[in-house]
Motif scaffolding. Sequence first.
Motif, PDB file in Angstrom:
ATOM      1  N   UNK A 173      20.582  42.722  40.898  1.00 45.08           N
ATOM      2  CA  UNK A 173      21.600  41.802  40.419  1.00 45.08           C
ATOM      3  C   UNK A 173      20.924  40.734  39.578  1.00 45.08           C
ATOM      4  N   UNK A 174      21.431  40.451  38.385  1.00 46.39           N
ATOM      5  CA  UNK A 174      20.766  39.475  37.515  1.00 46.39           C
ATOM      6  C   UNK A 174      20.835  38.044  38.053  1.00 46.39           C
ATOM      7  N   UNK A 175      21.755  37.742  38.989  1.00 43.55           N
ATOM      8  CA  UNK A 175      21.884  36.385  39.515  1.00 43.55           C
ATOM      9  C   UNK A 175      20.861  36.070  40.598  1.00 43.55           C
ATOM     10  N   UNK A 176      20.314  37.108  41.229  1.00 42.10           N
ATOM     11  CA  UNK A 176      19.383  36.890  42.335  1.00 42.10           C
ATOM     12  C   UNK A 176      17.956  36.863  41.832  1.00 42.10           C
ATOM     13  N   UNK A 177      17.098  36.081  42.495  1.00 39.99           N
ATOM     14  CA  UNK A 177      15.682  36.098  42.100  1.00 39.99           C
ATOM     15  C   UNK A 177      15.068  37.449  42.473  1.00 39.99           C
ATOM     16  N   UNK A 178      14.054  37.864  41.741  1.00 39.96           N
ATOM     17  CA  UNK A 178      13.439  39.163  42.049  1.00 39.96           C
ATOM     18  C   UNK A 178      12.791  39.159  43.430  1.00 39.96           C
TER      19      UNK A 178
END
Length: 189
Positions: A173-178
């Motif tokens: 998900x692009x909103x979560x940090x890797x």
Amino acid sequence: MTFGATPPPSPRPPRSRARRFAPLGIAAWMVLEIWLLTVVGGATNGLTVFLLLLAGVLVGGAVIKRAGRRAWRNLTGALQTGGAPEAPRETGSGGTGNTLPMLGGLLLIVPGLLSDVLGLLCLFPPTGRLILRGADKLLTRSGSFTPGSFGDVYQQARMHRPDGKVVQGQVIHPDEPPAARRQDPPLTR
């Protein structure tokens, strides 16, 4: 339990009618094209037939080049703005987008007078719309395709494997940090 045994061969599904008769149709098309070229060559001369074929190749190449440039401009514009490439509009080029001009150019390049006529029909907007409408009816009537565009069919084919296997993966998900990278211990022998 034995290891290395090969599973019994699965029975081949029966070939569809279209797959069975496609080679025969292609051979008949080639014979018709050659016959038509000899008839026109006999009525005029060989130079006229050669010039017709050369004109078809040159015009077809120009059409494919133009449609390819239009698709490339669409893609680069979408990448610069950060959006998805535009879907073909119903206005402009008769609602054909880039598909029918590319097909028309390819048919013009193929040597033969009948393929040249079909290529020109693909390029002419009113007949292009008729061709698209007929293809859409044919594909939605067959039952194996869902109503919609080829993009929908391609997406559906990518999501469902014919053998029913599930491919494991990870959703990012692009909103979560890797997530932190996993460190495996070194292998010891």
